[in-house]
Design an enzyme around this catalytic site. Sequence first.
Site, PDB file in Angstrom:
ATOM      1  CG  ASP A 105      -9.415  -2.401  -2.907  1.00  0.00           C
ATOM      2  OD1 ASP A 105      -8.589  -1.350  -2.899  1.00  0.00           O
ATOM      3  OD2 ASP A 105     -10.619  -2.640  -3.464  1.00  0.00           O
TER       4      ASP A 105
ATOM      5  CG  HIS B 156     -12.873  -1.243   7.649  1.00  0.00           C
ATOM      6  ND1 HIS B 156     -12.771  -0.238   8.734  1.00  0.00           N
ATOM      7  CD2 HIS B 156     -12.375  -0.715   6.760  1.00  0.00           C
ATOM      8  CE1 HIS B 156     -12.020   0.648   8.000  1.00  0.00           C
ATOM      9  NE2 HIS B 156     -11.834   0.421   6.790  1.00  0.00           N
ATOM     10  NE  ARG B 157      -7.244  -0.611   6.370  1.00  0.00           N
ATOM     11  CZ  ARG B 157      -7.937   0.347   6.406  1.00  0.00           C
ATOM     12  NH1 ARG B 157      -8.132   1.137   7.551  1.00  0.00           N
ATOM     13  NH2 ARG B 157      -8.635   0.545   5.367  1.00  0.00           N
TER      14      ARG B 157
ATOM     15  CE  LYS C 117     -10.066   3.693  10.698  1.00  0.00           C
ATOM     16  NZ  LYS C 117      -9.532   4.572   9.801  1.00  0.00           N
TER      17      LYS C 117
ATOM     18  CB  SER D   8      -0.763   0.060   1.076  1.00  0.00           C
ATOM     19  OG  SER D   8      -1.661   1.259   1.120  1.00  0.00           O
TER      20      SER D   8
ATOM     21  CG  ASP E 118     -11.464   7.467   9.371  1.00  0.00           C
ATOM     22  OD1 ASP E 118     -12.168   6.530   9.103  1.00  0.00           O
ATOM     23  OD2 ASP E 118     -10.239   7.292   9.890  1.00  0.00           O
TER      24      ASP E 118
ATOM     25  CG  PHE F  29      -7.371   7.292   5.914  1.00  0.00           C
ATOM     26  CD1 PHE F  29      -7.016   6.607   7.128  1.00  0.00           C
ATOM     27  CD2 PHE F  29      -7.750   6.865   4.694  1.00  0.00           C
ATOM     28  CE1 PHE F  29      -7.426   5.161   6.948  1.00  0.00           C
ATOM     29  CE2 PHE F  29      -7.816   5.459   4.581  1.00  0.00           C
ATOM     30  CZ  PHE F  29      -7.867   4.774   5.804  1.00  0.00           C
ATOM     31  N   GLY F  30      -9.724   9.666   4.966  1.00  0.00           N
ATOM     32  CA  GLY F  30     -10.957   9.166   4.016  1.00  0.00           C
ATOM     33  C   GLY F  30     -12.254   9.741   4.562  1.00  0.00           C
TER      34      GLY F  30
HETATM   35  P1  IMP Z   1      -7.928   1.827  -1.630  1.00  0.00           P
HETATM   36  O1  IMP Z   1      -6.685   2.369  -1.214  1.00  0.00           O
HETATM   37  O2  IMP Z   1      -8.262   1.594  -2.936  1.00  0.00           O
HETATM   38  O3  IMP Z   1      -8.270   0.768  -1.125  1.00  0.00           O
HETATM   39  O4  IMP Z   1      -8.915   2.788  -1.403  1.00  0.00           O
HETATM   40  C1  IMP Z   1      -9.675   2.932  -0.004  1.00  0.00           C
HETATM   41  C2  IMP Z   1     -10.603   4.253   0.166  1.00  0.00           C
HETATM   42  O5  IMP Z   1     -11.649   3.888   0.810  1.00  0.00           O
HETATM   43  C3  IMP Z   1      -9.770   5.428   0.622  1.00  0.00           C
HETATM   44  O6  IMP Z   1      -8.872   6.334  -0.026  1.00  0.00           O
HETATM   45  C4  IMP Z   1     -10.675   5.640   1.571  1.00  0.00           C
HETATM   46  O7  IMP Z   1     -11.565   6.973   0.689  1.00  0.00           O
HETATM   47  C5  IMP Z   1     -11.636   4.647   2.045  1.00  0.00           C
HETATM   48  N1  IMP Z   1     -11.407   4.055   3.078  1.00  0.00           N
HETATM   49  C6  IMP Z   1     -10.753   2.790   3.515  1.00  0.00           C
HETATM   50  N2  IMP Z   1     -10.598   2.591   4.594  1.00  0.00           N
HETATM   51  C7  IMP Z   1     -11.085   3.580   5.342  1.00  0.00           C
HETATM   52  C8  IMP Z   1     -10.799   3.966   6.646  1.00  0.00           C
HETATM   53  O8  IMP Z   1     -10.570   3.165   7.419  1.00  0.00           O
HETATM   54  N3  IMP Z   1     -11.179   5.223   6.914  1.00  0.00           N
HETATM   55  C9  IMP Z   1     -11.589   6.199   6.126  1.00  0.00           C
HETATM   56  N4  IMP Z   1     -11.906   5.871   4.839  1.00  0.00           N
HETATM   57  C10 IMP Z   1     -11.311   4.719   4.152  1.00  0.00           C
END
Ligand code: IMP
Length: 239
Positions: free
Chosen positions: A82, A214-215, A209, A10, A189, A186-187
């Site tokens: 993912d 989920h993670r 968290k 990642s 959250d 992030f994202g």
């Molecule tokens: P990936 O890197 O393609 O798996 O994209 C995951 C995307 O899902 C991130 O850029 C976030 O927008 C969202 N995401 C995944 N996990 C989280 C989390 O733990 N918190 C908030 N957003 C998440």
Amino acid sequence: MSDIVLFIASRNTHKAGEIHAMLGGQFELLTLDHFPEAPKVVEDASTFAGNATKKAVGLAHWLSASRHPPPVVHRTFVLADDSGLEVDAIQGAPGVHSARFAALDSGRPGNSPDAENNAELLRLLKDVPTKKRTARFHCVTALVPVSFGKVEAASPVCYDDEFEPQIFDGVCEGRILFAPRGSQGFGYDPLFVPAGFEQTFAELGEEVKNRISHRARALEKVKKFLEGHECQGRRAAPA
Ligand code: IMP
């Protein structure tokens, strides 16, 4: 410390940080920062499992073919995650498009900043009442063994035959607020309140968290799997 090395596939530093906090005490972790020349994988599968597998297998192949494998006296795996947000009122969107939700809607290539993705989600949910704002974070991890050519020659060492990618998933149920709250994480959250709590992930912070996310749930399964394989079914390599 276990004899297992995990390559985390990642470039998302937040994600890698969470994985570090959850697995770093037990396994030796390497990230893509250690291999800046590793190829980028296009995440174009239609499922989390498809993208996680693509990322893990891609990096495992590249590492296996690499001219400079690390000194491998350990079991080595690639771990790819993912993940994304599934919101019921909009048919499970943004789902696999979570990282590029706003960009997708405006036809731009690539990922979009978190603030834009959050604004896009709030715009789509503006008329959806609290009771119908149910959502979940979903994480799928793929674990793929790396077979460096010299593993069997390094002695003493344990090894076994290659096996198929293993898939583990984790889900965290919750709901989406009407405005962001909190500054951690992030994202999405700042918009997501996990079931059983009143604060968002961005307010609760990493200690909470990393226990309920989920993670965390997917990685708990990864951990159990690896613990079960630590020296099981392995043979000592011939001297
Ligand atoms: P990936 O890197 O393609 O798996 O994209 C995951 C995307 O899902 C991130 O850029 C976030 O927008 C969202 N995401 C995944 N996990 C989280 C989390 O733990 N918190 C908030 N957003 C998440």
